[in-house]
Motif scaffolding. Sequence first.
Motif, PDB file in Angstrom:
ATOM      1  N   VAL A  10       0.879  -1.152   0.000  1.00  0.00           N
ATOM      2  CA  VAL A  10       0.000   0.000   0.000  1.00  0.00           C
ATOM      3  C   VAL A  10       0.924   1.210   0.000  1.00  0.00           C
ATOM      4  CG1 VAL A  10      -1.740   1.274   1.289  1.00  0.00           C
ATOM      5  CG2 VAL A  10      -1.800  -1.218   1.249  1.00  0.00           C
ATOM      6  N   LEU A  11       0.874   1.994  -1.056  1.00  0.00           N
ATOM      7  CA  LEU A  11       1.800   3.110  -1.212  1.00  0.00           C
ATOM      8  C   LEU A  11       1.121   4.434  -0.875  1.00  0.00           C
ATOM      9  CD1 LEU A  11       3.474   2.010  -4.549  1.00  0.00           C
ATOM     10  CD2 LEU A  11       4.279   1.606  -2.226  1.00  0.00           C
ATOM     11  N   GLU A  12       1.897   5.316  -0.306  1.00  0.00           N
ATOM     12  CA  GLU A  12       1.382   6.634   0.063  1.00  0.00           C
ATOM     13  C   GLU A  12       1.435   7.611  -1.109  1.00  0.00           C
ATOM     14  OE1 GLU A  12      -0.016   7.247   3.017  1.00  0.00           O
ATOM     15  OE2 GLU A  12       0.359   5.160   3.536  1.00  0.00           O
ATOM     16  N   GLY A  13       2.247   7.344  -2.111  1.00  0.00           N
ATOM     17  CA  GLY A  13       2.365   8.238  -3.253  1.00  0.00           C
ATOM     18  C   GLY A  13       3.550   7.834  -4.110  1.00  0.00           C
ATOM     19  N   SER A  14       3.753   8.573  -5.192  1.00  0.00           N
ATOM     20  CA  SER A  14       4.812   8.209  -6.131  1.00  0.00           C
ATOM     21  C   SER A  14       6.205   8.390  -5.556  1.00  0.00           C
ATOM     22  CB  SER A  14       4.667   9.020  -7.420  1.00  0.00           C
ATOM     23  OG  SER A  14       4.830  10.389  -7.136  1.00  0.00           O
ATOM     24  N   THR A  15       6.331   9.101  -4.448  1.00  0.00           N
ATOM     25  CA  THR A  15       7.647   9.274  -3.829  1.00  0.00           C
ATOM     26  C   THR A  15       7.922   8.215  -2.759  1.00  0.00           C
ATOM     27  OG1 THR A  15       6.736  10.821  -2.217  1.00  0.00           O
ATOM     28  CG2 THR A  15       7.658  11.761  -4.251  1.00  0.00           C
ATOM     29  N   ASP A  16       6.978   7.327  -2.543  1.00  0.00           N
ATOM     30  CA  ASP A  16       7.155   6.261  -1.554  1.00  0.00           C
ATOM     31  C   ASP A  16       8.356   5.400  -1.944  1.00  0.00           C
ATOM     32  OD1 ASP A  16       6.826   3.764  -0.057  1.00  0.00           O
ATOM     33  OD2 ASP A  16       4.804   4.482   0.388  1.00  0.00           O
ATOM     34  N   GLN A  17       9.223   5.121  -0.997  1.00  0.00           N
ATOM     35  CA  GLN A  17      10.434   4.350  -1.273  1.00  0.00           C
ATOM     36  C   GLN A  17      10.133   2.923  -1.739  1.00  0.00           C
ATOM     37  OE1 GLN A  17      12.948   4.534   2.170  1.00  0.00           O
ATOM     38  NE2 GLN A  17      13.170   6.754   2.067  1.00  0.00           N
TER      39      GLN A  17
END
Length: 137
Positions: A105-112
Amino acid sequence: LETLLGSGKMMVDRVVVEASAALRQHDLLTALTEVGGELILDTNVAELSSIGRFGGAARSAPWANPESVLTPDDLRPNANRDVIGQIARFAVRQGFHAVQAPAHVLEGSTDQLLALDCEATAALRRALDAEGGKHIG
């Protein structure tokens, strides 16, 4: 569900099956395939990678770590636990038609974890092909 399917009262084109339930539902999945249903494997990677959800039903997925959540190292190609290879072999052996990406589950495109998820998805494609699952989406 198998009874409804057999009586023609359940029309299904596509079913997403959680990895943790796939072996328990083998007869139903076989029946769905026999009537032309498409089986899609939910790898449960998001749940197995989350401390809050790791202890639930997803824990019985074949590639779950019984001791802890899946770590980024577990999902890297050629990892010691070979989670990607396990997913590919399972999908081929159980007759799945498609596999959901092994993603968090990613928080956004900058998520590592985005780069890892892209790498793991590409590795799964290669593993499916190597295991005889080129037909699996």
